[in-house]
Motif scaffolding. Structure first.
Motif, PDB file in Angstrom:
ATOM      1  N   LEU A  74       0.831  -1.207   0.000  1.00 21.89           N
ATOM      2  CA  LEU A  74       0.000   0.000   0.000  1.00 21.89           C
ATOM      3  C   LEU A  74       0.865   1.257   0.000  1.00 21.89           C
ATOM      4  O   LEU A  74       0.463   2.295  -0.538  1.00 21.89           O
ATOM      5  N   MET A  75       2.043   1.150   0.577  1.00 20.79           N
ATOM      6  CA  MET A  75       2.961   2.289   0.651  1.00 20.79           C
ATOM      7  C   MET A  75       3.243   2.869  -0.732  1.00 20.79           C
ATOM      8  O   MET A  75       3.274   4.092  -0.917  1.00 20.79           O
ATOM      9  N   LEU A  76       3.433   2.018  -1.731  1.00 19.11           N
ATOM     10  CA  LEU A  76       3.728   2.499  -3.082  1.00 19.11           C
ATOM     11  C   LEU A  76       2.560   3.293  -3.655  1.00 19.11           C
ATOM     12  O   LEU A  76       2.754   4.291  -4.357  1.00 19.11           O
ATOM     13  N   LYS A  77       1.343   2.868  -3.343  1.00 19.68           N
ATOM     14  CA  LYS A  77       0.162   3.595  -3.820  1.00 19.68           C
ATOM     15  C   LYS A  77       0.083   4.963  -3.147  1.00 19.68           C
ATOM     16  O   LYS A  77      -0.281   5.959  -3.767  1.00 19.68           O
ATOM     17  N   TYR A  78       0.425   5.017  -1.858  1.00 24.56           N
ATOM     18  CA  TYR A  78       0.452   6.289  -1.134  1.00 24.56           C
ATOM     19  C   TYR A  78       1.464   7.231  -1.780  1.00 24.56           C
ATOM     20  O   TYR A  78       1.208   8.432  -1.923  1.00 24.56           O
ATOM     21  N   TYR A  79       2.618   6.689  -2.153  1.00 24.35           N
ATOM     22  CA  TYR A  79       3.642   7.505  -2.813  1.00 24.35           C
ATOM     23  C   TYR A  79       3.100   8.089  -4.121  1.00 24.35           C
ATOM     24  O   TYR A  79       3.286   9.270  -4.426  1.00 24.35           O
TER      25      TYR A  79
END
Length: 342
Positions: free
Chosen positions: A264-269
């Motif tokens: 999910l971190m990559l989507k937040y980025y």
């Protein structure tokens, strides 16, 4: 009036497409951008927000950041506050009838929204409009005429209504009015582009149909990904308890961001920062997450607050030291340790 920036069409489209799920249609978008540059006329970008809750969270900022990009490209952003439609409640993605808010509740929430969006948008260039401006002046007959632009079969074809109808759940006639009114908003603003989440696609397309019926050029529809909350499953929402509010303390924000999954971190980025995703993928997941938290907290608080929380996190979770700020509990004696901890 905003000044159209001398930026190549392909570059503008690349900026607009980041984080976007669908553009209806890209060919129309290109044509509108070409006409905008040729005539030195900024495009009218519309996004509607129903003031159904007083606080904005990171999920809301996905659209707000895209609006800011349009502002930076020199276009005119219309931040439409649905103070009239907010009293009906958007049925999109709902499995039950949404609670209706009073006029007073909507007005109070709308004022809070205006203060919070200033953290992202250039307020000096922002056009803030309320749809009560035209709907409160409409007669009952004029309001009912809006219903002639859509059929019941079209309404029941949309996923959320279809599911509720199939399951024998209630759908009020009032809920049918919501997409009609959102579509009419586009007519009143003569919008060139409307932005919304993927759950808004039906309402956004109604706007295109209404503009066509009223003899206007059809708006381009741009849908953005819905941001999952800290649970990584449901879309971010206060009702699901998985949200990260932009008014929360730096400590709360840092802790919540560090709790999300690496995936999910990559989507937040992608949706919440301007960072190069390829560079992020080369970082250690823990370092990348700390960096993400620092970027977001720097924006909504300060770089100093972001650095402080990052250092505290390293001290407590990496170096296993005692937190600086820790709640205390004083026992009156005689209690079992298990009872105290519980």
């Amino acid at each position: 009036m905003p000044i159209i920036k001398n930026i190549a069409i392909d570059e503008q489209i690349a900026i607009i497409k980041r984080g976007a799920v669908e553009i209806i249609s890209e060919a129309e978008l290109r044509k509108k951008l070409e006409t905008s540059i040729k005539n030195r006329r900024p495009l009218k970008i519309k996004a509607g927000f129903d003031p159904t809750a007083p606080d904005l969270h990171l999920g809301h900022t996905v659209l707000l950041r895209k609006l800011r990009q349009f502002q930076d490209l020199g276009h005119e952003v219309y931040f439409l506050i649905g103070d009239f439609t907010g009293q009906i409640g958007d049925p999109s993605g709902r499995s039950e009838i949404r609670k209706q808010l009073s006029k007073e509740e909507v007005a109070k929430n709308a004022q809070t929204y205006k203060k919070q969006v200033a953290k992202i948008l250039d307020i000096s260039k922002l056009k803030i409009v309320f749809n009560s401006r035209w709907f409160e002046k409409m007669s009952v007959v004029e309001m009912l005429r809006l219903t002639t632009h859509l059929s019941v079969s079209q309404m029941l074809a949309r996923d959320d209504f279809k599911k509720r109808y199939t399951n024998g759940e209630n759908i009020s006639i009032l809920e049918f009015m919501y997409p009609l009114m959102q579509g009419y908003d586009s007519v009143k603003l003569e919008a060139d582009i409307e932005i919304g989440g993927t759950d808004q696609i039906f309402n956004l397309l109604v706007g295109r149909q209404f503009q066509k019926d009223f003899g206007q050029p059809e708006q381009v529809v741009l849908t953005m990904s819905l941001l999952e909350g800290t649970d990584g499953i449901q879309k971010m929402s206060k009702s699901f308890g998985n949200y990260i509010g932009i008014n929360e303390s730096a400590k709360e924000m840092f802790g919540k961001i560090m709790s999300i999954s690496d995936e999910l971190m990559l989507k937040y980025y992608e949706l919440l920062t301007d960072e190069n995703i390829l560079g992020v993928k080369e970082m250690h997941p823990r370092d990348a997450k700390v960096n993400l938290a620092k970027i977001i907290i720097s924006h909504y608080h300060s770089e100093k607050s972001a650095q402080k929380e990052a250092e505290e996190f390293t001290r407590v979770f990496s170096q296993k030291e005692i937190p600086e700020d820790m709640p205390e509990f004083k026992s009156d004696g005689g209690k079992n340790i298990v009872v105290i901890l519980t």
